[in-house]
Design a protein around this motif. Sequence first.
Motif, PDB file in Angstrom:
ATOM      1  N   GLY A 218       0.815  -1.218   0.000  1.00  0.00           N
ATOM      2  CA  GLY A 218       0.000   0.000   0.000  1.00  0.00           C
ATOM      3  C   GLY A 218       0.840   1.255   0.000  1.00  0.00           C
ATOM      4  O   GLY A 218       0.534   2.231  -0.700  1.00  0.00           O
ATOM      5  N   THR A 219       1.922   1.234   0.780  1.00  0.00           N
ATOM      6  CA  THR A 219       2.822   2.396   0.815  1.00  0.00           C
ATOM      7  C   THR A 219       3.496   2.614  -0.534  1.00  0.00           C
ATOM      8  O   THR A 219       3.596   3.753  -1.021  1.00  0.00           O
ATOM      9  N   LEU A 220       3.950   1.528  -1.157  1.00  0.00           N
ATOM     10  CA  LEU A 220       4.610   1.644  -2.463  1.00  0.00           C
ATOM     11  C   LEU A 220       3.632   2.104  -3.537  1.00  0.00           C
ATOM     12  O   LEU A 220       3.996   2.896  -4.416  1.00  0.00           O
ATOM     13  N   VAL A 221       2.389   1.626  -3.483  1.00  0.00           N
ATOM     14  CA  VAL A 221       1.387   2.051  -4.465  1.00  0.00           C
ATOM     15  C   VAL A 221       1.081   3.542  -4.308  1.00  0.00           C
ATOM     16  O   VAL A 221       0.939   4.273  -5.302  1.00  0.00           O
ATOM     17  N   ALA A 222       0.975   4.017  -3.069  1.00  0.00           N
ATOM     18  CA  ALA A 222       0.733   5.441  -2.840  1.00  0.00           C
ATOM     19  C   ALA A 222       1.902   6.284  -3.343  1.00  0.00           C
ATOM     20  O   ALA A 222       1.707   7.345  -3.956  1.00  0.00           O
ATOM     21  N   LEU A 223       3.119   5.802  -3.103  1.00  0.00           N
ATOM     22  CA  LEU A 223       4.300   6.516  -3.589  1.00  0.00           C
ATOM     23  C   LEU A 223       4.344   6.523  -5.107  1.00  0.00           C
ATOM     24  O   LEU A 223       4.666   7.552  -5.731  1.00  0.00           O
ATOM     25  N   GLN A 224       3.991   5.402  -5.720  1.00  0.00           N
ATOM     26  CA  GLN A 224       3.963   5.334  -7.173  1.00  0.00           C
ATOM     27  C   GLN A 224       2.897   6.264  -7.748  1.00  0.00           C
ATOM     28  O   GLN A 224       3.105   6.897  -8.796  1.00  0.00           O
ATOM     29  N   ALA A 225       1.754   6.358  -7.091  1.00  0.00           N
ATOM     30  CA  ALA A 225       0.701   7.266  -7.554  1.00  0.00           C
ATOM     31  C   ALA A 225       1.179   8.715  -7.521  1.00  0.00           C
ATOM     32  O   ALA A 225       0.888   9.503  -8.437  1.00  0.00           O
ATOM     33  N   LEU A 226       1.927   9.081  -6.470  1.00  0.00           N
ATOM     34  CA  LEU A 226       2.476  10.432  -6.395  1.00  0.00           C
ATOM     35  C   LEU A 226       3.449  10.686  -7.539  1.00  0.00           C
ATOM     36  O   LEU A 226       3.436  11.763  -8.158  1.00  0.00           O
ATOM     37  N   TRP A 227       4.291   9.709  -7.822  1.00  0.00           N
ATOM     38  CA  TRP A 227       5.239   9.857  -8.942  1.00  0.00           C
ATOM     39  C   TRP A 227       4.500   9.980 -10.271  1.00  0.00           C
ATOM     40  O   TRP A 227       4.882  10.788 -11.123  1.00  0.00           O
ATOM     41  N   ASP A 228       3.433   9.199 -10.456  1.00  0.00           N
ATOM     42  CA  ASP A 228       2.673   9.261 -11.698  1.00  0.00           C
ATOM     43  C   ASP A 228       1.980  10.616 -11.860  1.00  0.00           C
ATOM     44  O   ASP A 228       1.870  11.135 -12.983  1.00  0.00           O
ATOM     45  N   ILE A 229       1.508  11.173 -10.759  1.00  0.00           N
ATOM     46  CA  ILE A 229       0.913  12.516 -10.831  1.00  0.00           C
ATOM     47  C   ILE A 229       1.947  13.539 -11.279  1.00  0.00           C
ATOM     48  O   ILE A 229       1.676  14.424 -12.104  1.00  0.00           O
ATOM     49  N   GLY A 230       3.165  13.411 -10.730  1.00  0.00           N
ATOM     50  CA  GLY A 230       4.240  14.312 -11.146  1.00  0.00           C
ATOM     51  C   GLY A 230       4.555  14.169 -12.629  1.00  0.00           C
ATOM     52  O   GLY A 230       4.770  15.171 -13.330  1.00  0.00           O
ATOM     53  N   VAL A 231       4.558  12.931 -13.131  1.00  0.00           N
ATOM     54  CA  VAL A 231       4.828  12.705 -14.550  1.00  0.00           C
ATOM     55  C   VAL A 231       3.713  13.304 -15.403  1.00  0.00           C
ATOM     56  O   VAL A 231       3.973  13.937 -16.445  1.00  0.00           O
ATOM     57  N   ALA A 232       2.455  13.118 -14.985  1.00  0.00           N
ATOM     58  CA  ALA A 232       1.333  13.671 -15.740  1.00  0.00           C
ATOM     59  C   ALA A 232       1.398  15.199 -15.796  1.00  0.00           C
ATOM     60  O   ALA A 232       1.161  15.803 -16.856  1.00  0.00           O
ATOM     61  N   LEU A 233       1.731  15.823 -14.687  1.00  0.00           N
ATOM     62  CA  LEU A 233       1.852  17.286 -14.675  1.00  0.00           C
ATOM     63  C   LEU A 233       3.034  17.750 -15.526  1.00  0.00           C
ATOM     64  O   LEU A 233       2.961  18.790 -16.202  1.00  0.00           O
TER      65      LEU A 233
END
Length: 277
Positions: free
Chosen positions: A226-241
């Motif tokens: 769960g922690t890794l998925v949340a961290l990955q989601a944050l990274w993906d948001i940064g990539v999208a922006l």
Amino acid sequence: MEIINICVKRAFIFVCVLIGIISTLLLAITLFGHGYFHKSEEIEILPGIAILYVLEAATLVLSIFGVYGARKEKKWAVVLFSVGMSLASLYLFVECVKIYQFKHEMEELIREEHLAMMPLSGANQTDLKGLYNIQTKFKCCGLVQGYQDWGTDIPLSCLCSDEDSTNFKCVAPGNNTRFVIHYPNSDMSEDDDHKGLMDEHMLVYKEPCLPILFSLVGYGISLMIGTLVALQALWDIGVALAITILCQMRRTVNVPPVIFTSQPPQYRELCDTAESV
């Protein structure tokens, strides 16, 4: 359009700063863990720590490039951030899949390790000491069949106190049966002088320890995923922006052509026309 650009830019900078802060905290935790395990001479985990060093340091540097590219409108810095974070996110996804698959292997490893101790009456002192600690900490007894795994020699760590009986399931070992209790922390030799007889009214923990260990391992792995998925989601948001900012940088602005003439301006003529009206 300018307001949208500013909002995206600020959101991207905020995400980059958040990624940098998290990477710094994880890097500090890794340093602490490295020192702890190095002191304990756990050399086999050092390759994993080295990967954590590279990943956390890379994301920290990429977050700095992201902030720099957004503030200075440097296209190469934003591209470097998006590509680097995309690769890091892909690596994190692969690790999440591996950790999920490792859950079943971990459970099987724990099962084999603890079942090798059976029968508990013949286990070595090192294994018994660890099992005593598990029973005391998690309020359980035995491994599979509860107190019956101990036979007639039930350790004190299985005993259920009056306070525990209200919060945990406790049972009586048997009607009118006296079980020998040995004292694992006793410094005296094993003879009849350091063994006690359990009264029939005393209770022991009902739950075996092996299912509790399985649930703890499953909970720990789920929390990690769960922690890794949340961290990955944050990274993906940064990539999208970052991709959004790159698209805005590539967008051409249509500026109307400016035509210069040698004729004098018509402001006076317009004013005269207004006065005549």
